[in-house]
Motif scaffolding. Structure first.
Motif, PDB file in Angstrom:
ATOM      1  N   GLU A   1      -6.075   8.031   6.035  1.00  0.00           N
ATOM      2  CA  GLU A   1      -6.004   7.034   4.961  1.00  0.00           C
ATOM      3  C   GLU A   1      -4.697   6.235   5.021  1.00  0.00           C
ATOM      4  O   GLU A   1      -4.693   5.012   5.083  1.00  0.00           O
ATOM      5  N   THR A   2      -3.588   6.974   5.009  1.00  0.00           N
ATOM      6  CA  THR A   2      -2.276   6.315   4.911  1.00  0.00           C
ATOM      7  C   THR A   2      -1.614   6.124   6.269  1.00  0.00           C
ATOM      8  O   THR A   2      -0.632   5.401   6.377  1.00  0.00           O
TER       9      THR A   2
ATOM     10  N   THR B   1      -0.403   0.569   0.177  1.00  0.00           N
ATOM     11  CA  THR B   1      -1.051  -0.023  -0.992  1.00  0.00           C
ATOM     12  C   THR B   1      -0.007  -0.657  -1.907  1.00  0.00           C
ATOM     13  O   THR B   1       0.991  -0.042  -2.272  1.00  0.00           O
TER      14      THR B   1
ATOM     15  N   PRO C   1      -2.128  -8.008  -1.480  1.00  0.00           N
ATOM     16  CA  PRO C   1      -3.330  -8.347  -0.712  1.00  0.00           C
ATOM     17  C   PRO C   1      -3.917  -9.719  -1.054  1.00  0.00           C
ATOM     18  O   PRO C   1      -4.535 -10.359  -0.208  1.00  0.00           O
TER      19      PRO C   1
END
Ligand SMILES: Cc1ncc(C[n+]2csc(CCOP(=O)(O)OP(=O)(O)O)c2C)c(N)n1
Ligand code: SF4
Ligand SMILES: [Mg+2]
Lengths: 355, 706
Positions: free
Chosen positions: B480-481, B532, B586
């Motif tokens: 994920e990271t 994120t 984003p």
């Protein structure tokens, strides 16, 4: 974390191994890549053989190195390790030692790494007396970058970067360390495993920074720099052995010795020429508080091509270790002010409320 | 020219309440009129030895505890004590306080307190005509005046006629007021800053108890000095009360703020607290390695007081050792932090690159100052953005976050810790001299509401080898990271070696394999790109603006104030501010493309603008100022206004929005002042006594903010 006092002040706080260890456990799976005949091999073998006798948990050994041939050392040991950047290992190891009293922290560095690009960190680590051990591989050359002269090369040295000979005056690493108020300073030779191990043992036991200069041969770029100390013909007259509590006497049949000579100086003399004979020799005192004596000893090292130098522990004195003091302040402030309450810290003393 | 009793010299004065009041509390027999103001910008200026920063800090504390919104701007010379009485030796402190929320320390002072001729001369050009000058006349001798280039006494030539001048022998009155303590004239006169503070505290009806208890604590060991300072402070206050010169006092009501508990905080203190909070949320001890440098040293000073929070500070031999020690501590499982300014960041670059390679957490704070080289150490700038983005050898990406206000330094430090620990990476925190030394009210956060940060240490083998034996792979990643598996020394069975040499994927062994290097370079980049980051929010009140103003860092206040001005005069403008500079939020690309024009004001020559153009191919308009001072709200309002009209196709000579916006005086007000009875202050002196139980009883501001 378990922590048993082994009686070695340098390892206080480091957990002991549950079972006896052997040399093999400290050998990593990485292929060693020094040139054939490099003095680094001998040091590695001696170190791997020596670590098990400390009786500490293998995972609590941390090696930090800079950049250079010698700085590849950590890869070959199955301990925790960091191969860092050129000259900075003492600084990085300082942070590690401060943060982790349960680790036995070792710095591996070369003459260029420690004395040239990293000179500042070296002297400050020594002055602070951080509880870590420094292995300074002195081959009097830049090995990894293929043979430029280093800050310990003899004046006049012809290398790729000094076709007409170097005009730099070199450092004597032992003198430098003593000038920086180091509490433990020693010198040994790659090829003398017994002596090397004995010095390492004393370094490990020392609480504070222990610096060990290791005369290391680089057969590729500076072969035979220490030949005088290895050649059976010359070595007895070359090595001035330092043994605490004993007169400093050496040479074939013990014909030479060290005597006081003028103001704060020492000199090598034929024992036979001394009025009092052996009684006139200096008795080595590594625990002398005044570093002037150890400094005078260090000056018996040739500055140019090496023919003679003292080998052994020059100085070993007690002074509180920086990391212990730093941690003590944290403990004291928790004791006197209580453990920190973050919410009340953020709130402070001058607040107002909007309802 | 005679004495002017502040006849409305305050720039943003409202009509007086028209009800002259008798101030019974003060036993005064003459009538004192109280005039309502919605905001005041006050500047204390004097010699760097005159204690102007302390004076400003005290006035700020009084103002904060009273409940005004405020913003401060200290400004001092780099020299510790430039020769007394000279222009380079002038130090000043500006404070903007209001009954509404404000965003900047104010463009120009309404009141200047000048403690000597040099302070007057050095600051006068910033003071609009019609403002009030309170001047200590004691040093206005021919010799002192000559020294700074006045041939004649400006108090007598009429050149100050456009101002409301209150010349007072503050030094003389101070010496007189502390006679009884038997100090030398020199020592006695040093209390003149407290005399001046007392006077303006009276003038603006500030609560004084906290200053008295502050002096009691500060000089507890020197009773003479303590008593003299307190006496001078009281004398200044009483002088206002009794002197015939002053028939008017001013009142600025508390501001309407969200409910909660507040304190005043400077950027550097907030940063220090944020780092501690971040470390606590991660359950990691904090190790700071730092070398003193302006304007970052205060973070070192503050953290060194917080040992009981498991904070260790190492004042290293140089910048390189500072970051080295931090990284070494991180290797050991602590949160390594280093704090510095531009020149120090340059020195740390190689070690930061090592941190990128080792993939260990490290928080690097760059409190920017004006550069290049030594530049102007005490002046602010934002010109290190490209240095921290790219100032390393090789492809060495790392996250960059930037605080937007003094109090935001806290939240940004917590955010930096979250990213550093979660993604095992060095993170750059950008602050600057303006944020570092400036202060503002801060709604005190509740610790439990802060994010939890999980170091997620690896404690057991995470893979098996060809022989089926369990092994630890230090560069095995969380899918994920992309964060690597992190085992700290002391963990049995997971010993491993890491270093600056390129590593083989997963095993971390040294590798020179071409394809592996390509993979690792891209993976490190992908890890940083994938962090994120919250989406960017745009303040576009009715969604019809064609122009967006986009900033980052400390320009938040001036940009916000400028946008309010433009809106007040009818301009449509959208505002957004970046706290995450790498990776960008984003939605940034979409936002940029949805406006006709994007204006990017910066205190550099367009560094963010360059990044935006390169990444999004949007031709943003750069507005660049590098004067070592924060951007001014008025000048920015003019630039914005012009761009809005230009975008609407209005001809050059028909444009007026910019000029109108620049002329707005109450530009920062968003809300009406509070009809307050809900404000209570809880001033606690450091000796624990409750020193202030102020409850406001004021009237509604008759005019309110427009
Ligand atoms: C910042 C930086 N500058 C230069 C180098 C190149 N370099 C690597 S090792 C070295 C000298 C090594 O000499 P020494 O420390 O004596 O180690 P040895 O190889 O002899 O064991 C140099 C100059 C580097 N790696 N990093
Ligand atoms: S160059 Fe010299 S020091 Fe380096 S590995 Fe080869 S022999 Fe050893
Ligand atoms: Mg070498």
């Amino acid at each position: 974390m378990t922590s048993i006092d082994l009686g070695l002040p340098g390892l206080r706080g480091v957990p002991t191994a549950d079972e006896p260890q052997n040399r093999k456990e400290y050998v990593s799976d990485q292929e060693v890549r020094w040139c054939p005949g490099c003095g680094d091999y001998a040091v590695l073998a001696a170190f791997q053989g020596f670590l098990p006798e400390l009786g500490i948990k293998r995972e609590n050994v941390a090696m930090v190195s800079g950049i250079g041939c010698s700085s590849r050392f950590p890869y070959y040991l199955s301990t925790y390790g960091m191969h860092s950047i050129h000259g900075r290992a003492p600084a990085i190891a300082t942070g590690l030692a401060v943060a982790r009293p349960d680790l036995s922290v070792w710095v591996v560095t070369g003459d260029g790494d420690a004395l040239s690009i990293g000179g500042n960190h070296l002297i400050h680590t020594l002055r602070r007396n951080v509880n870590l051990k420094i292995l300074l591989f002195n081959n009097r050359i830049y090995g990894l970058t293929k043979g430029q002269y280093s800050p310990t090369s003899e004046p006049g040295k012809v290398t790729k970067s000094t076709p007409m000979g170097s005009v730099d005056n070199p450092f004597n690493p032992v003198s430098l360390a003593l000038g920086a108020e180091a509490t433990f300073v020693a010198r040994t030779i790659d090829s003398d495993r017994k002596h090397l191990t004995d010095v390492l043992r004393q370094a490990a036991a020392h609480r504070g920074t222990a610096i060990v200069e290791i005369y290391q041969n680089c057969p590729i770029f500076n072969d035979n720099a220490f030949d005088a100390f290895k050649n059976p013909e010359t070595r007895d007259d070359a090595i001035i052995p330092l043994v605490h509590g004993e007169p400093i006497r050496f040479g074939t049949d013990g014909r030479l010795g060290v005597v006081r000579d003028g103001f704060a100086s020492l000199a090598v003399r034929e024992v036979a020429s001394l009025p009092g004979g052996e009684a006139d020799l200096v008795i080595h005192d590594a625990h002398a508080d005044d570093p002037a004596y150890a400094f005078a000893l260090s000056r018996l090292t040739d500055a140019g091509v090496l023919h003679q130098a003292p080998i052994g522990v020059f100085r070993s004195v007690d002074r509180p270790a920086y990391d212990d003091l730093v941690r003590q302040q944290v403990t004291t402030s928790k004791e006197t002010q209580g453990p920190g309450d973050l919410q009340s810290l953020l709130t402070g003393t001058d607040t107002w409320t909007v309802n | 020219m005679g004495v002017s009793p502040l006849p409305g010299g305050i720039g943003c004065l409202h009509e007086s309440s028209g009800r002259p009041k008798l101030d019974l509390e003060m036993n005064r027999t003459v009538t004192i009129e109280v005039r309502q103001l919605d905001r005041v910008v006050i500047r204390f200026a004097g010699d760097s030895g005159d204690g102007m920063q302390l004076t400003g800090d005290r006035f700020t504390a009084e103002t904060a505890s009273f409940g005004n919104d405020l913003s401060t701007l200290p400004n001092f010379p780099a020299e510790i004590r430039a020769p007394a009485g000279t222009l380079p030796g002038v130090s000043s402190f500006q404070l903007h306080f209001a009954d509404h929320d404000i965003l900047t320390p104010g463009d120009a002072p309404d009141v200047l307190i000048a403690m000597n001729p040099a302070a007057l001369k050095a600051n006068l050009r910033d003071v609009p005509r019609g403002s009030t000058l309170i001047i200590d006349t004691a040093d206005f001798t021919a010799r002192n005046l000559k020294r700074i280039g006045y041939d004649e006494n400006p108090l007598e030539t009429g050149e100050l006629d456009a101002y409301h001048v209150v010349p007072l022998n503050l030094t003389g009155m101070t010496v007189e007021s502390v006679k009884e303590f038997g100090l030398t004239r020199k020592d006695a006169s040093r209390a003149k800053n407290m005399y001046a503070l007392g006077l303006v505290s009276w003038l603006f009806q500030r609560p004084v108890e906290s200053t008295i208890s502050f002096l009691e604590t500060k000089f507890a060991g020197k009773p003479d000095i303590r008593d003299a300072n307190i006496a001078a402070f009281r004398a200044g206050y009483n002088f206002g009360e009794t002197a015939e010169e002053f028939s008017v006092r001013y009142e600025v009501k508390p501001a309407r703020m969200a409910t909660g508990q507040y304190r005043n905080i400077s950027g550097n203190l907030a940063l220090a607290y944020g780092l501690v909070a971040g470390a606590q949320r991660a359950g990691m001890p904090l190790v700071l390695g730092a070398y003193p440098i302006t304007p970052a040293s205060d973070v070192l000073h503050e953290l060194s007081k917080l040992k009981r929070f498991d904070v260790t500070t190492i004042q290293a031999e140089d910048e390189i050792a500072g970051v080295g020690a931090a990284l070494g501590a991180s290797f050991g499982g602590a949160l390594g932090v280093t704090t510095s300014s531009g020149p120090g960041i340059s020195l740390k670059s190689e070690t930061i690159g090592l941190g990128v390679m080792l993939e260990l957490p490290l928080v690097v704070c760059d409190i920017q100052r004006a550069g290049p080289s030594t530049g102007m150490p005490t002046k602010t700038e934002q010109a290190d953005l490209l240095q921290v983005m790219f100032g390393r050898n090789g492809e060495a990406p790392l996250p960059v976050v930037a605080a937007q206000s003094p109090a935001d330094c806290f939240a940004i430090a917590v955010e930096a810790t979250r990213i550093a620990v979660t993604y095992r990476t060095p993170v750059i925190v950008l602050s600057d001299g303006y944020l570092a030394n400036g202060s503002e009210p801060w709604q005190i956060p509740v610790i439990e509401d802060l994010p939890t940060i999980d170091p997620n240490f690896t404690t057991a083998p995470n893979a098996t080898n060809d022989k089926g034996e369990p092994v630890y792979l230090p560069y095995l990643r969380d899918p994920e990271t992309l964060a690597r598996a992190w085992a700290v020394p002391g963990t049995a069975g997971l010993d491993h070696r890491i270093g600056g040499l390129e590593k083989e994927d997963k095993t971390g062994n040294i590798s020179y394999d071409p394809a592996n290097h390509d993979l690792m370079v891209r993976t490190r980049q992908a890890k940083v790109d994938g962090i994120t980051v919250p989406p960017l929010e745009v303040d576009d009140p009715d969604g019809t603006a064609k122009v967006l103003v986009l900033g980052w860092g400390s320009t938040y206040g001036p940009i916000g104030a400028a946008c309010r001005r433009v809106r007040k005069v009818g301009g449509k403008i959208a505002q957004a501010h970046l706290r995450h500079l790498n990776p960008f939020p984003p939605n940034l690309g979409d936002i940029l493309r949805s406006y006709d024009k994007v204006l990017v004001p910066e205190m550099n020559l367009g560094q963010l603008a360059m990044l935006l153009r390169a990444k999004y191919l949007v031709d943003v308009v750069s507005y660049a100022q590098v004067r070592g001072m924060p951007l001014g709200a008025a000048e920015l309002a003019e630039v914005i206004g012009n761009l809005v009209e230009e975008t609407e196709g209005i001809d050059d000579d028909a444009r007026h929005l910019g000029a109108d916006a620049a002329a707005v005086t109450h530009g920062e007000a968003l809300h009406d002042p509070i009809a307050h009875n809900g404000h209570t202050s809880n001033g606690q002196s450091s000796n624990g006594q409750s020193s202030n139980g102020h409850t406001s009883t004021g009237h509604l501001n008759p005019e309110g903010a427009r």
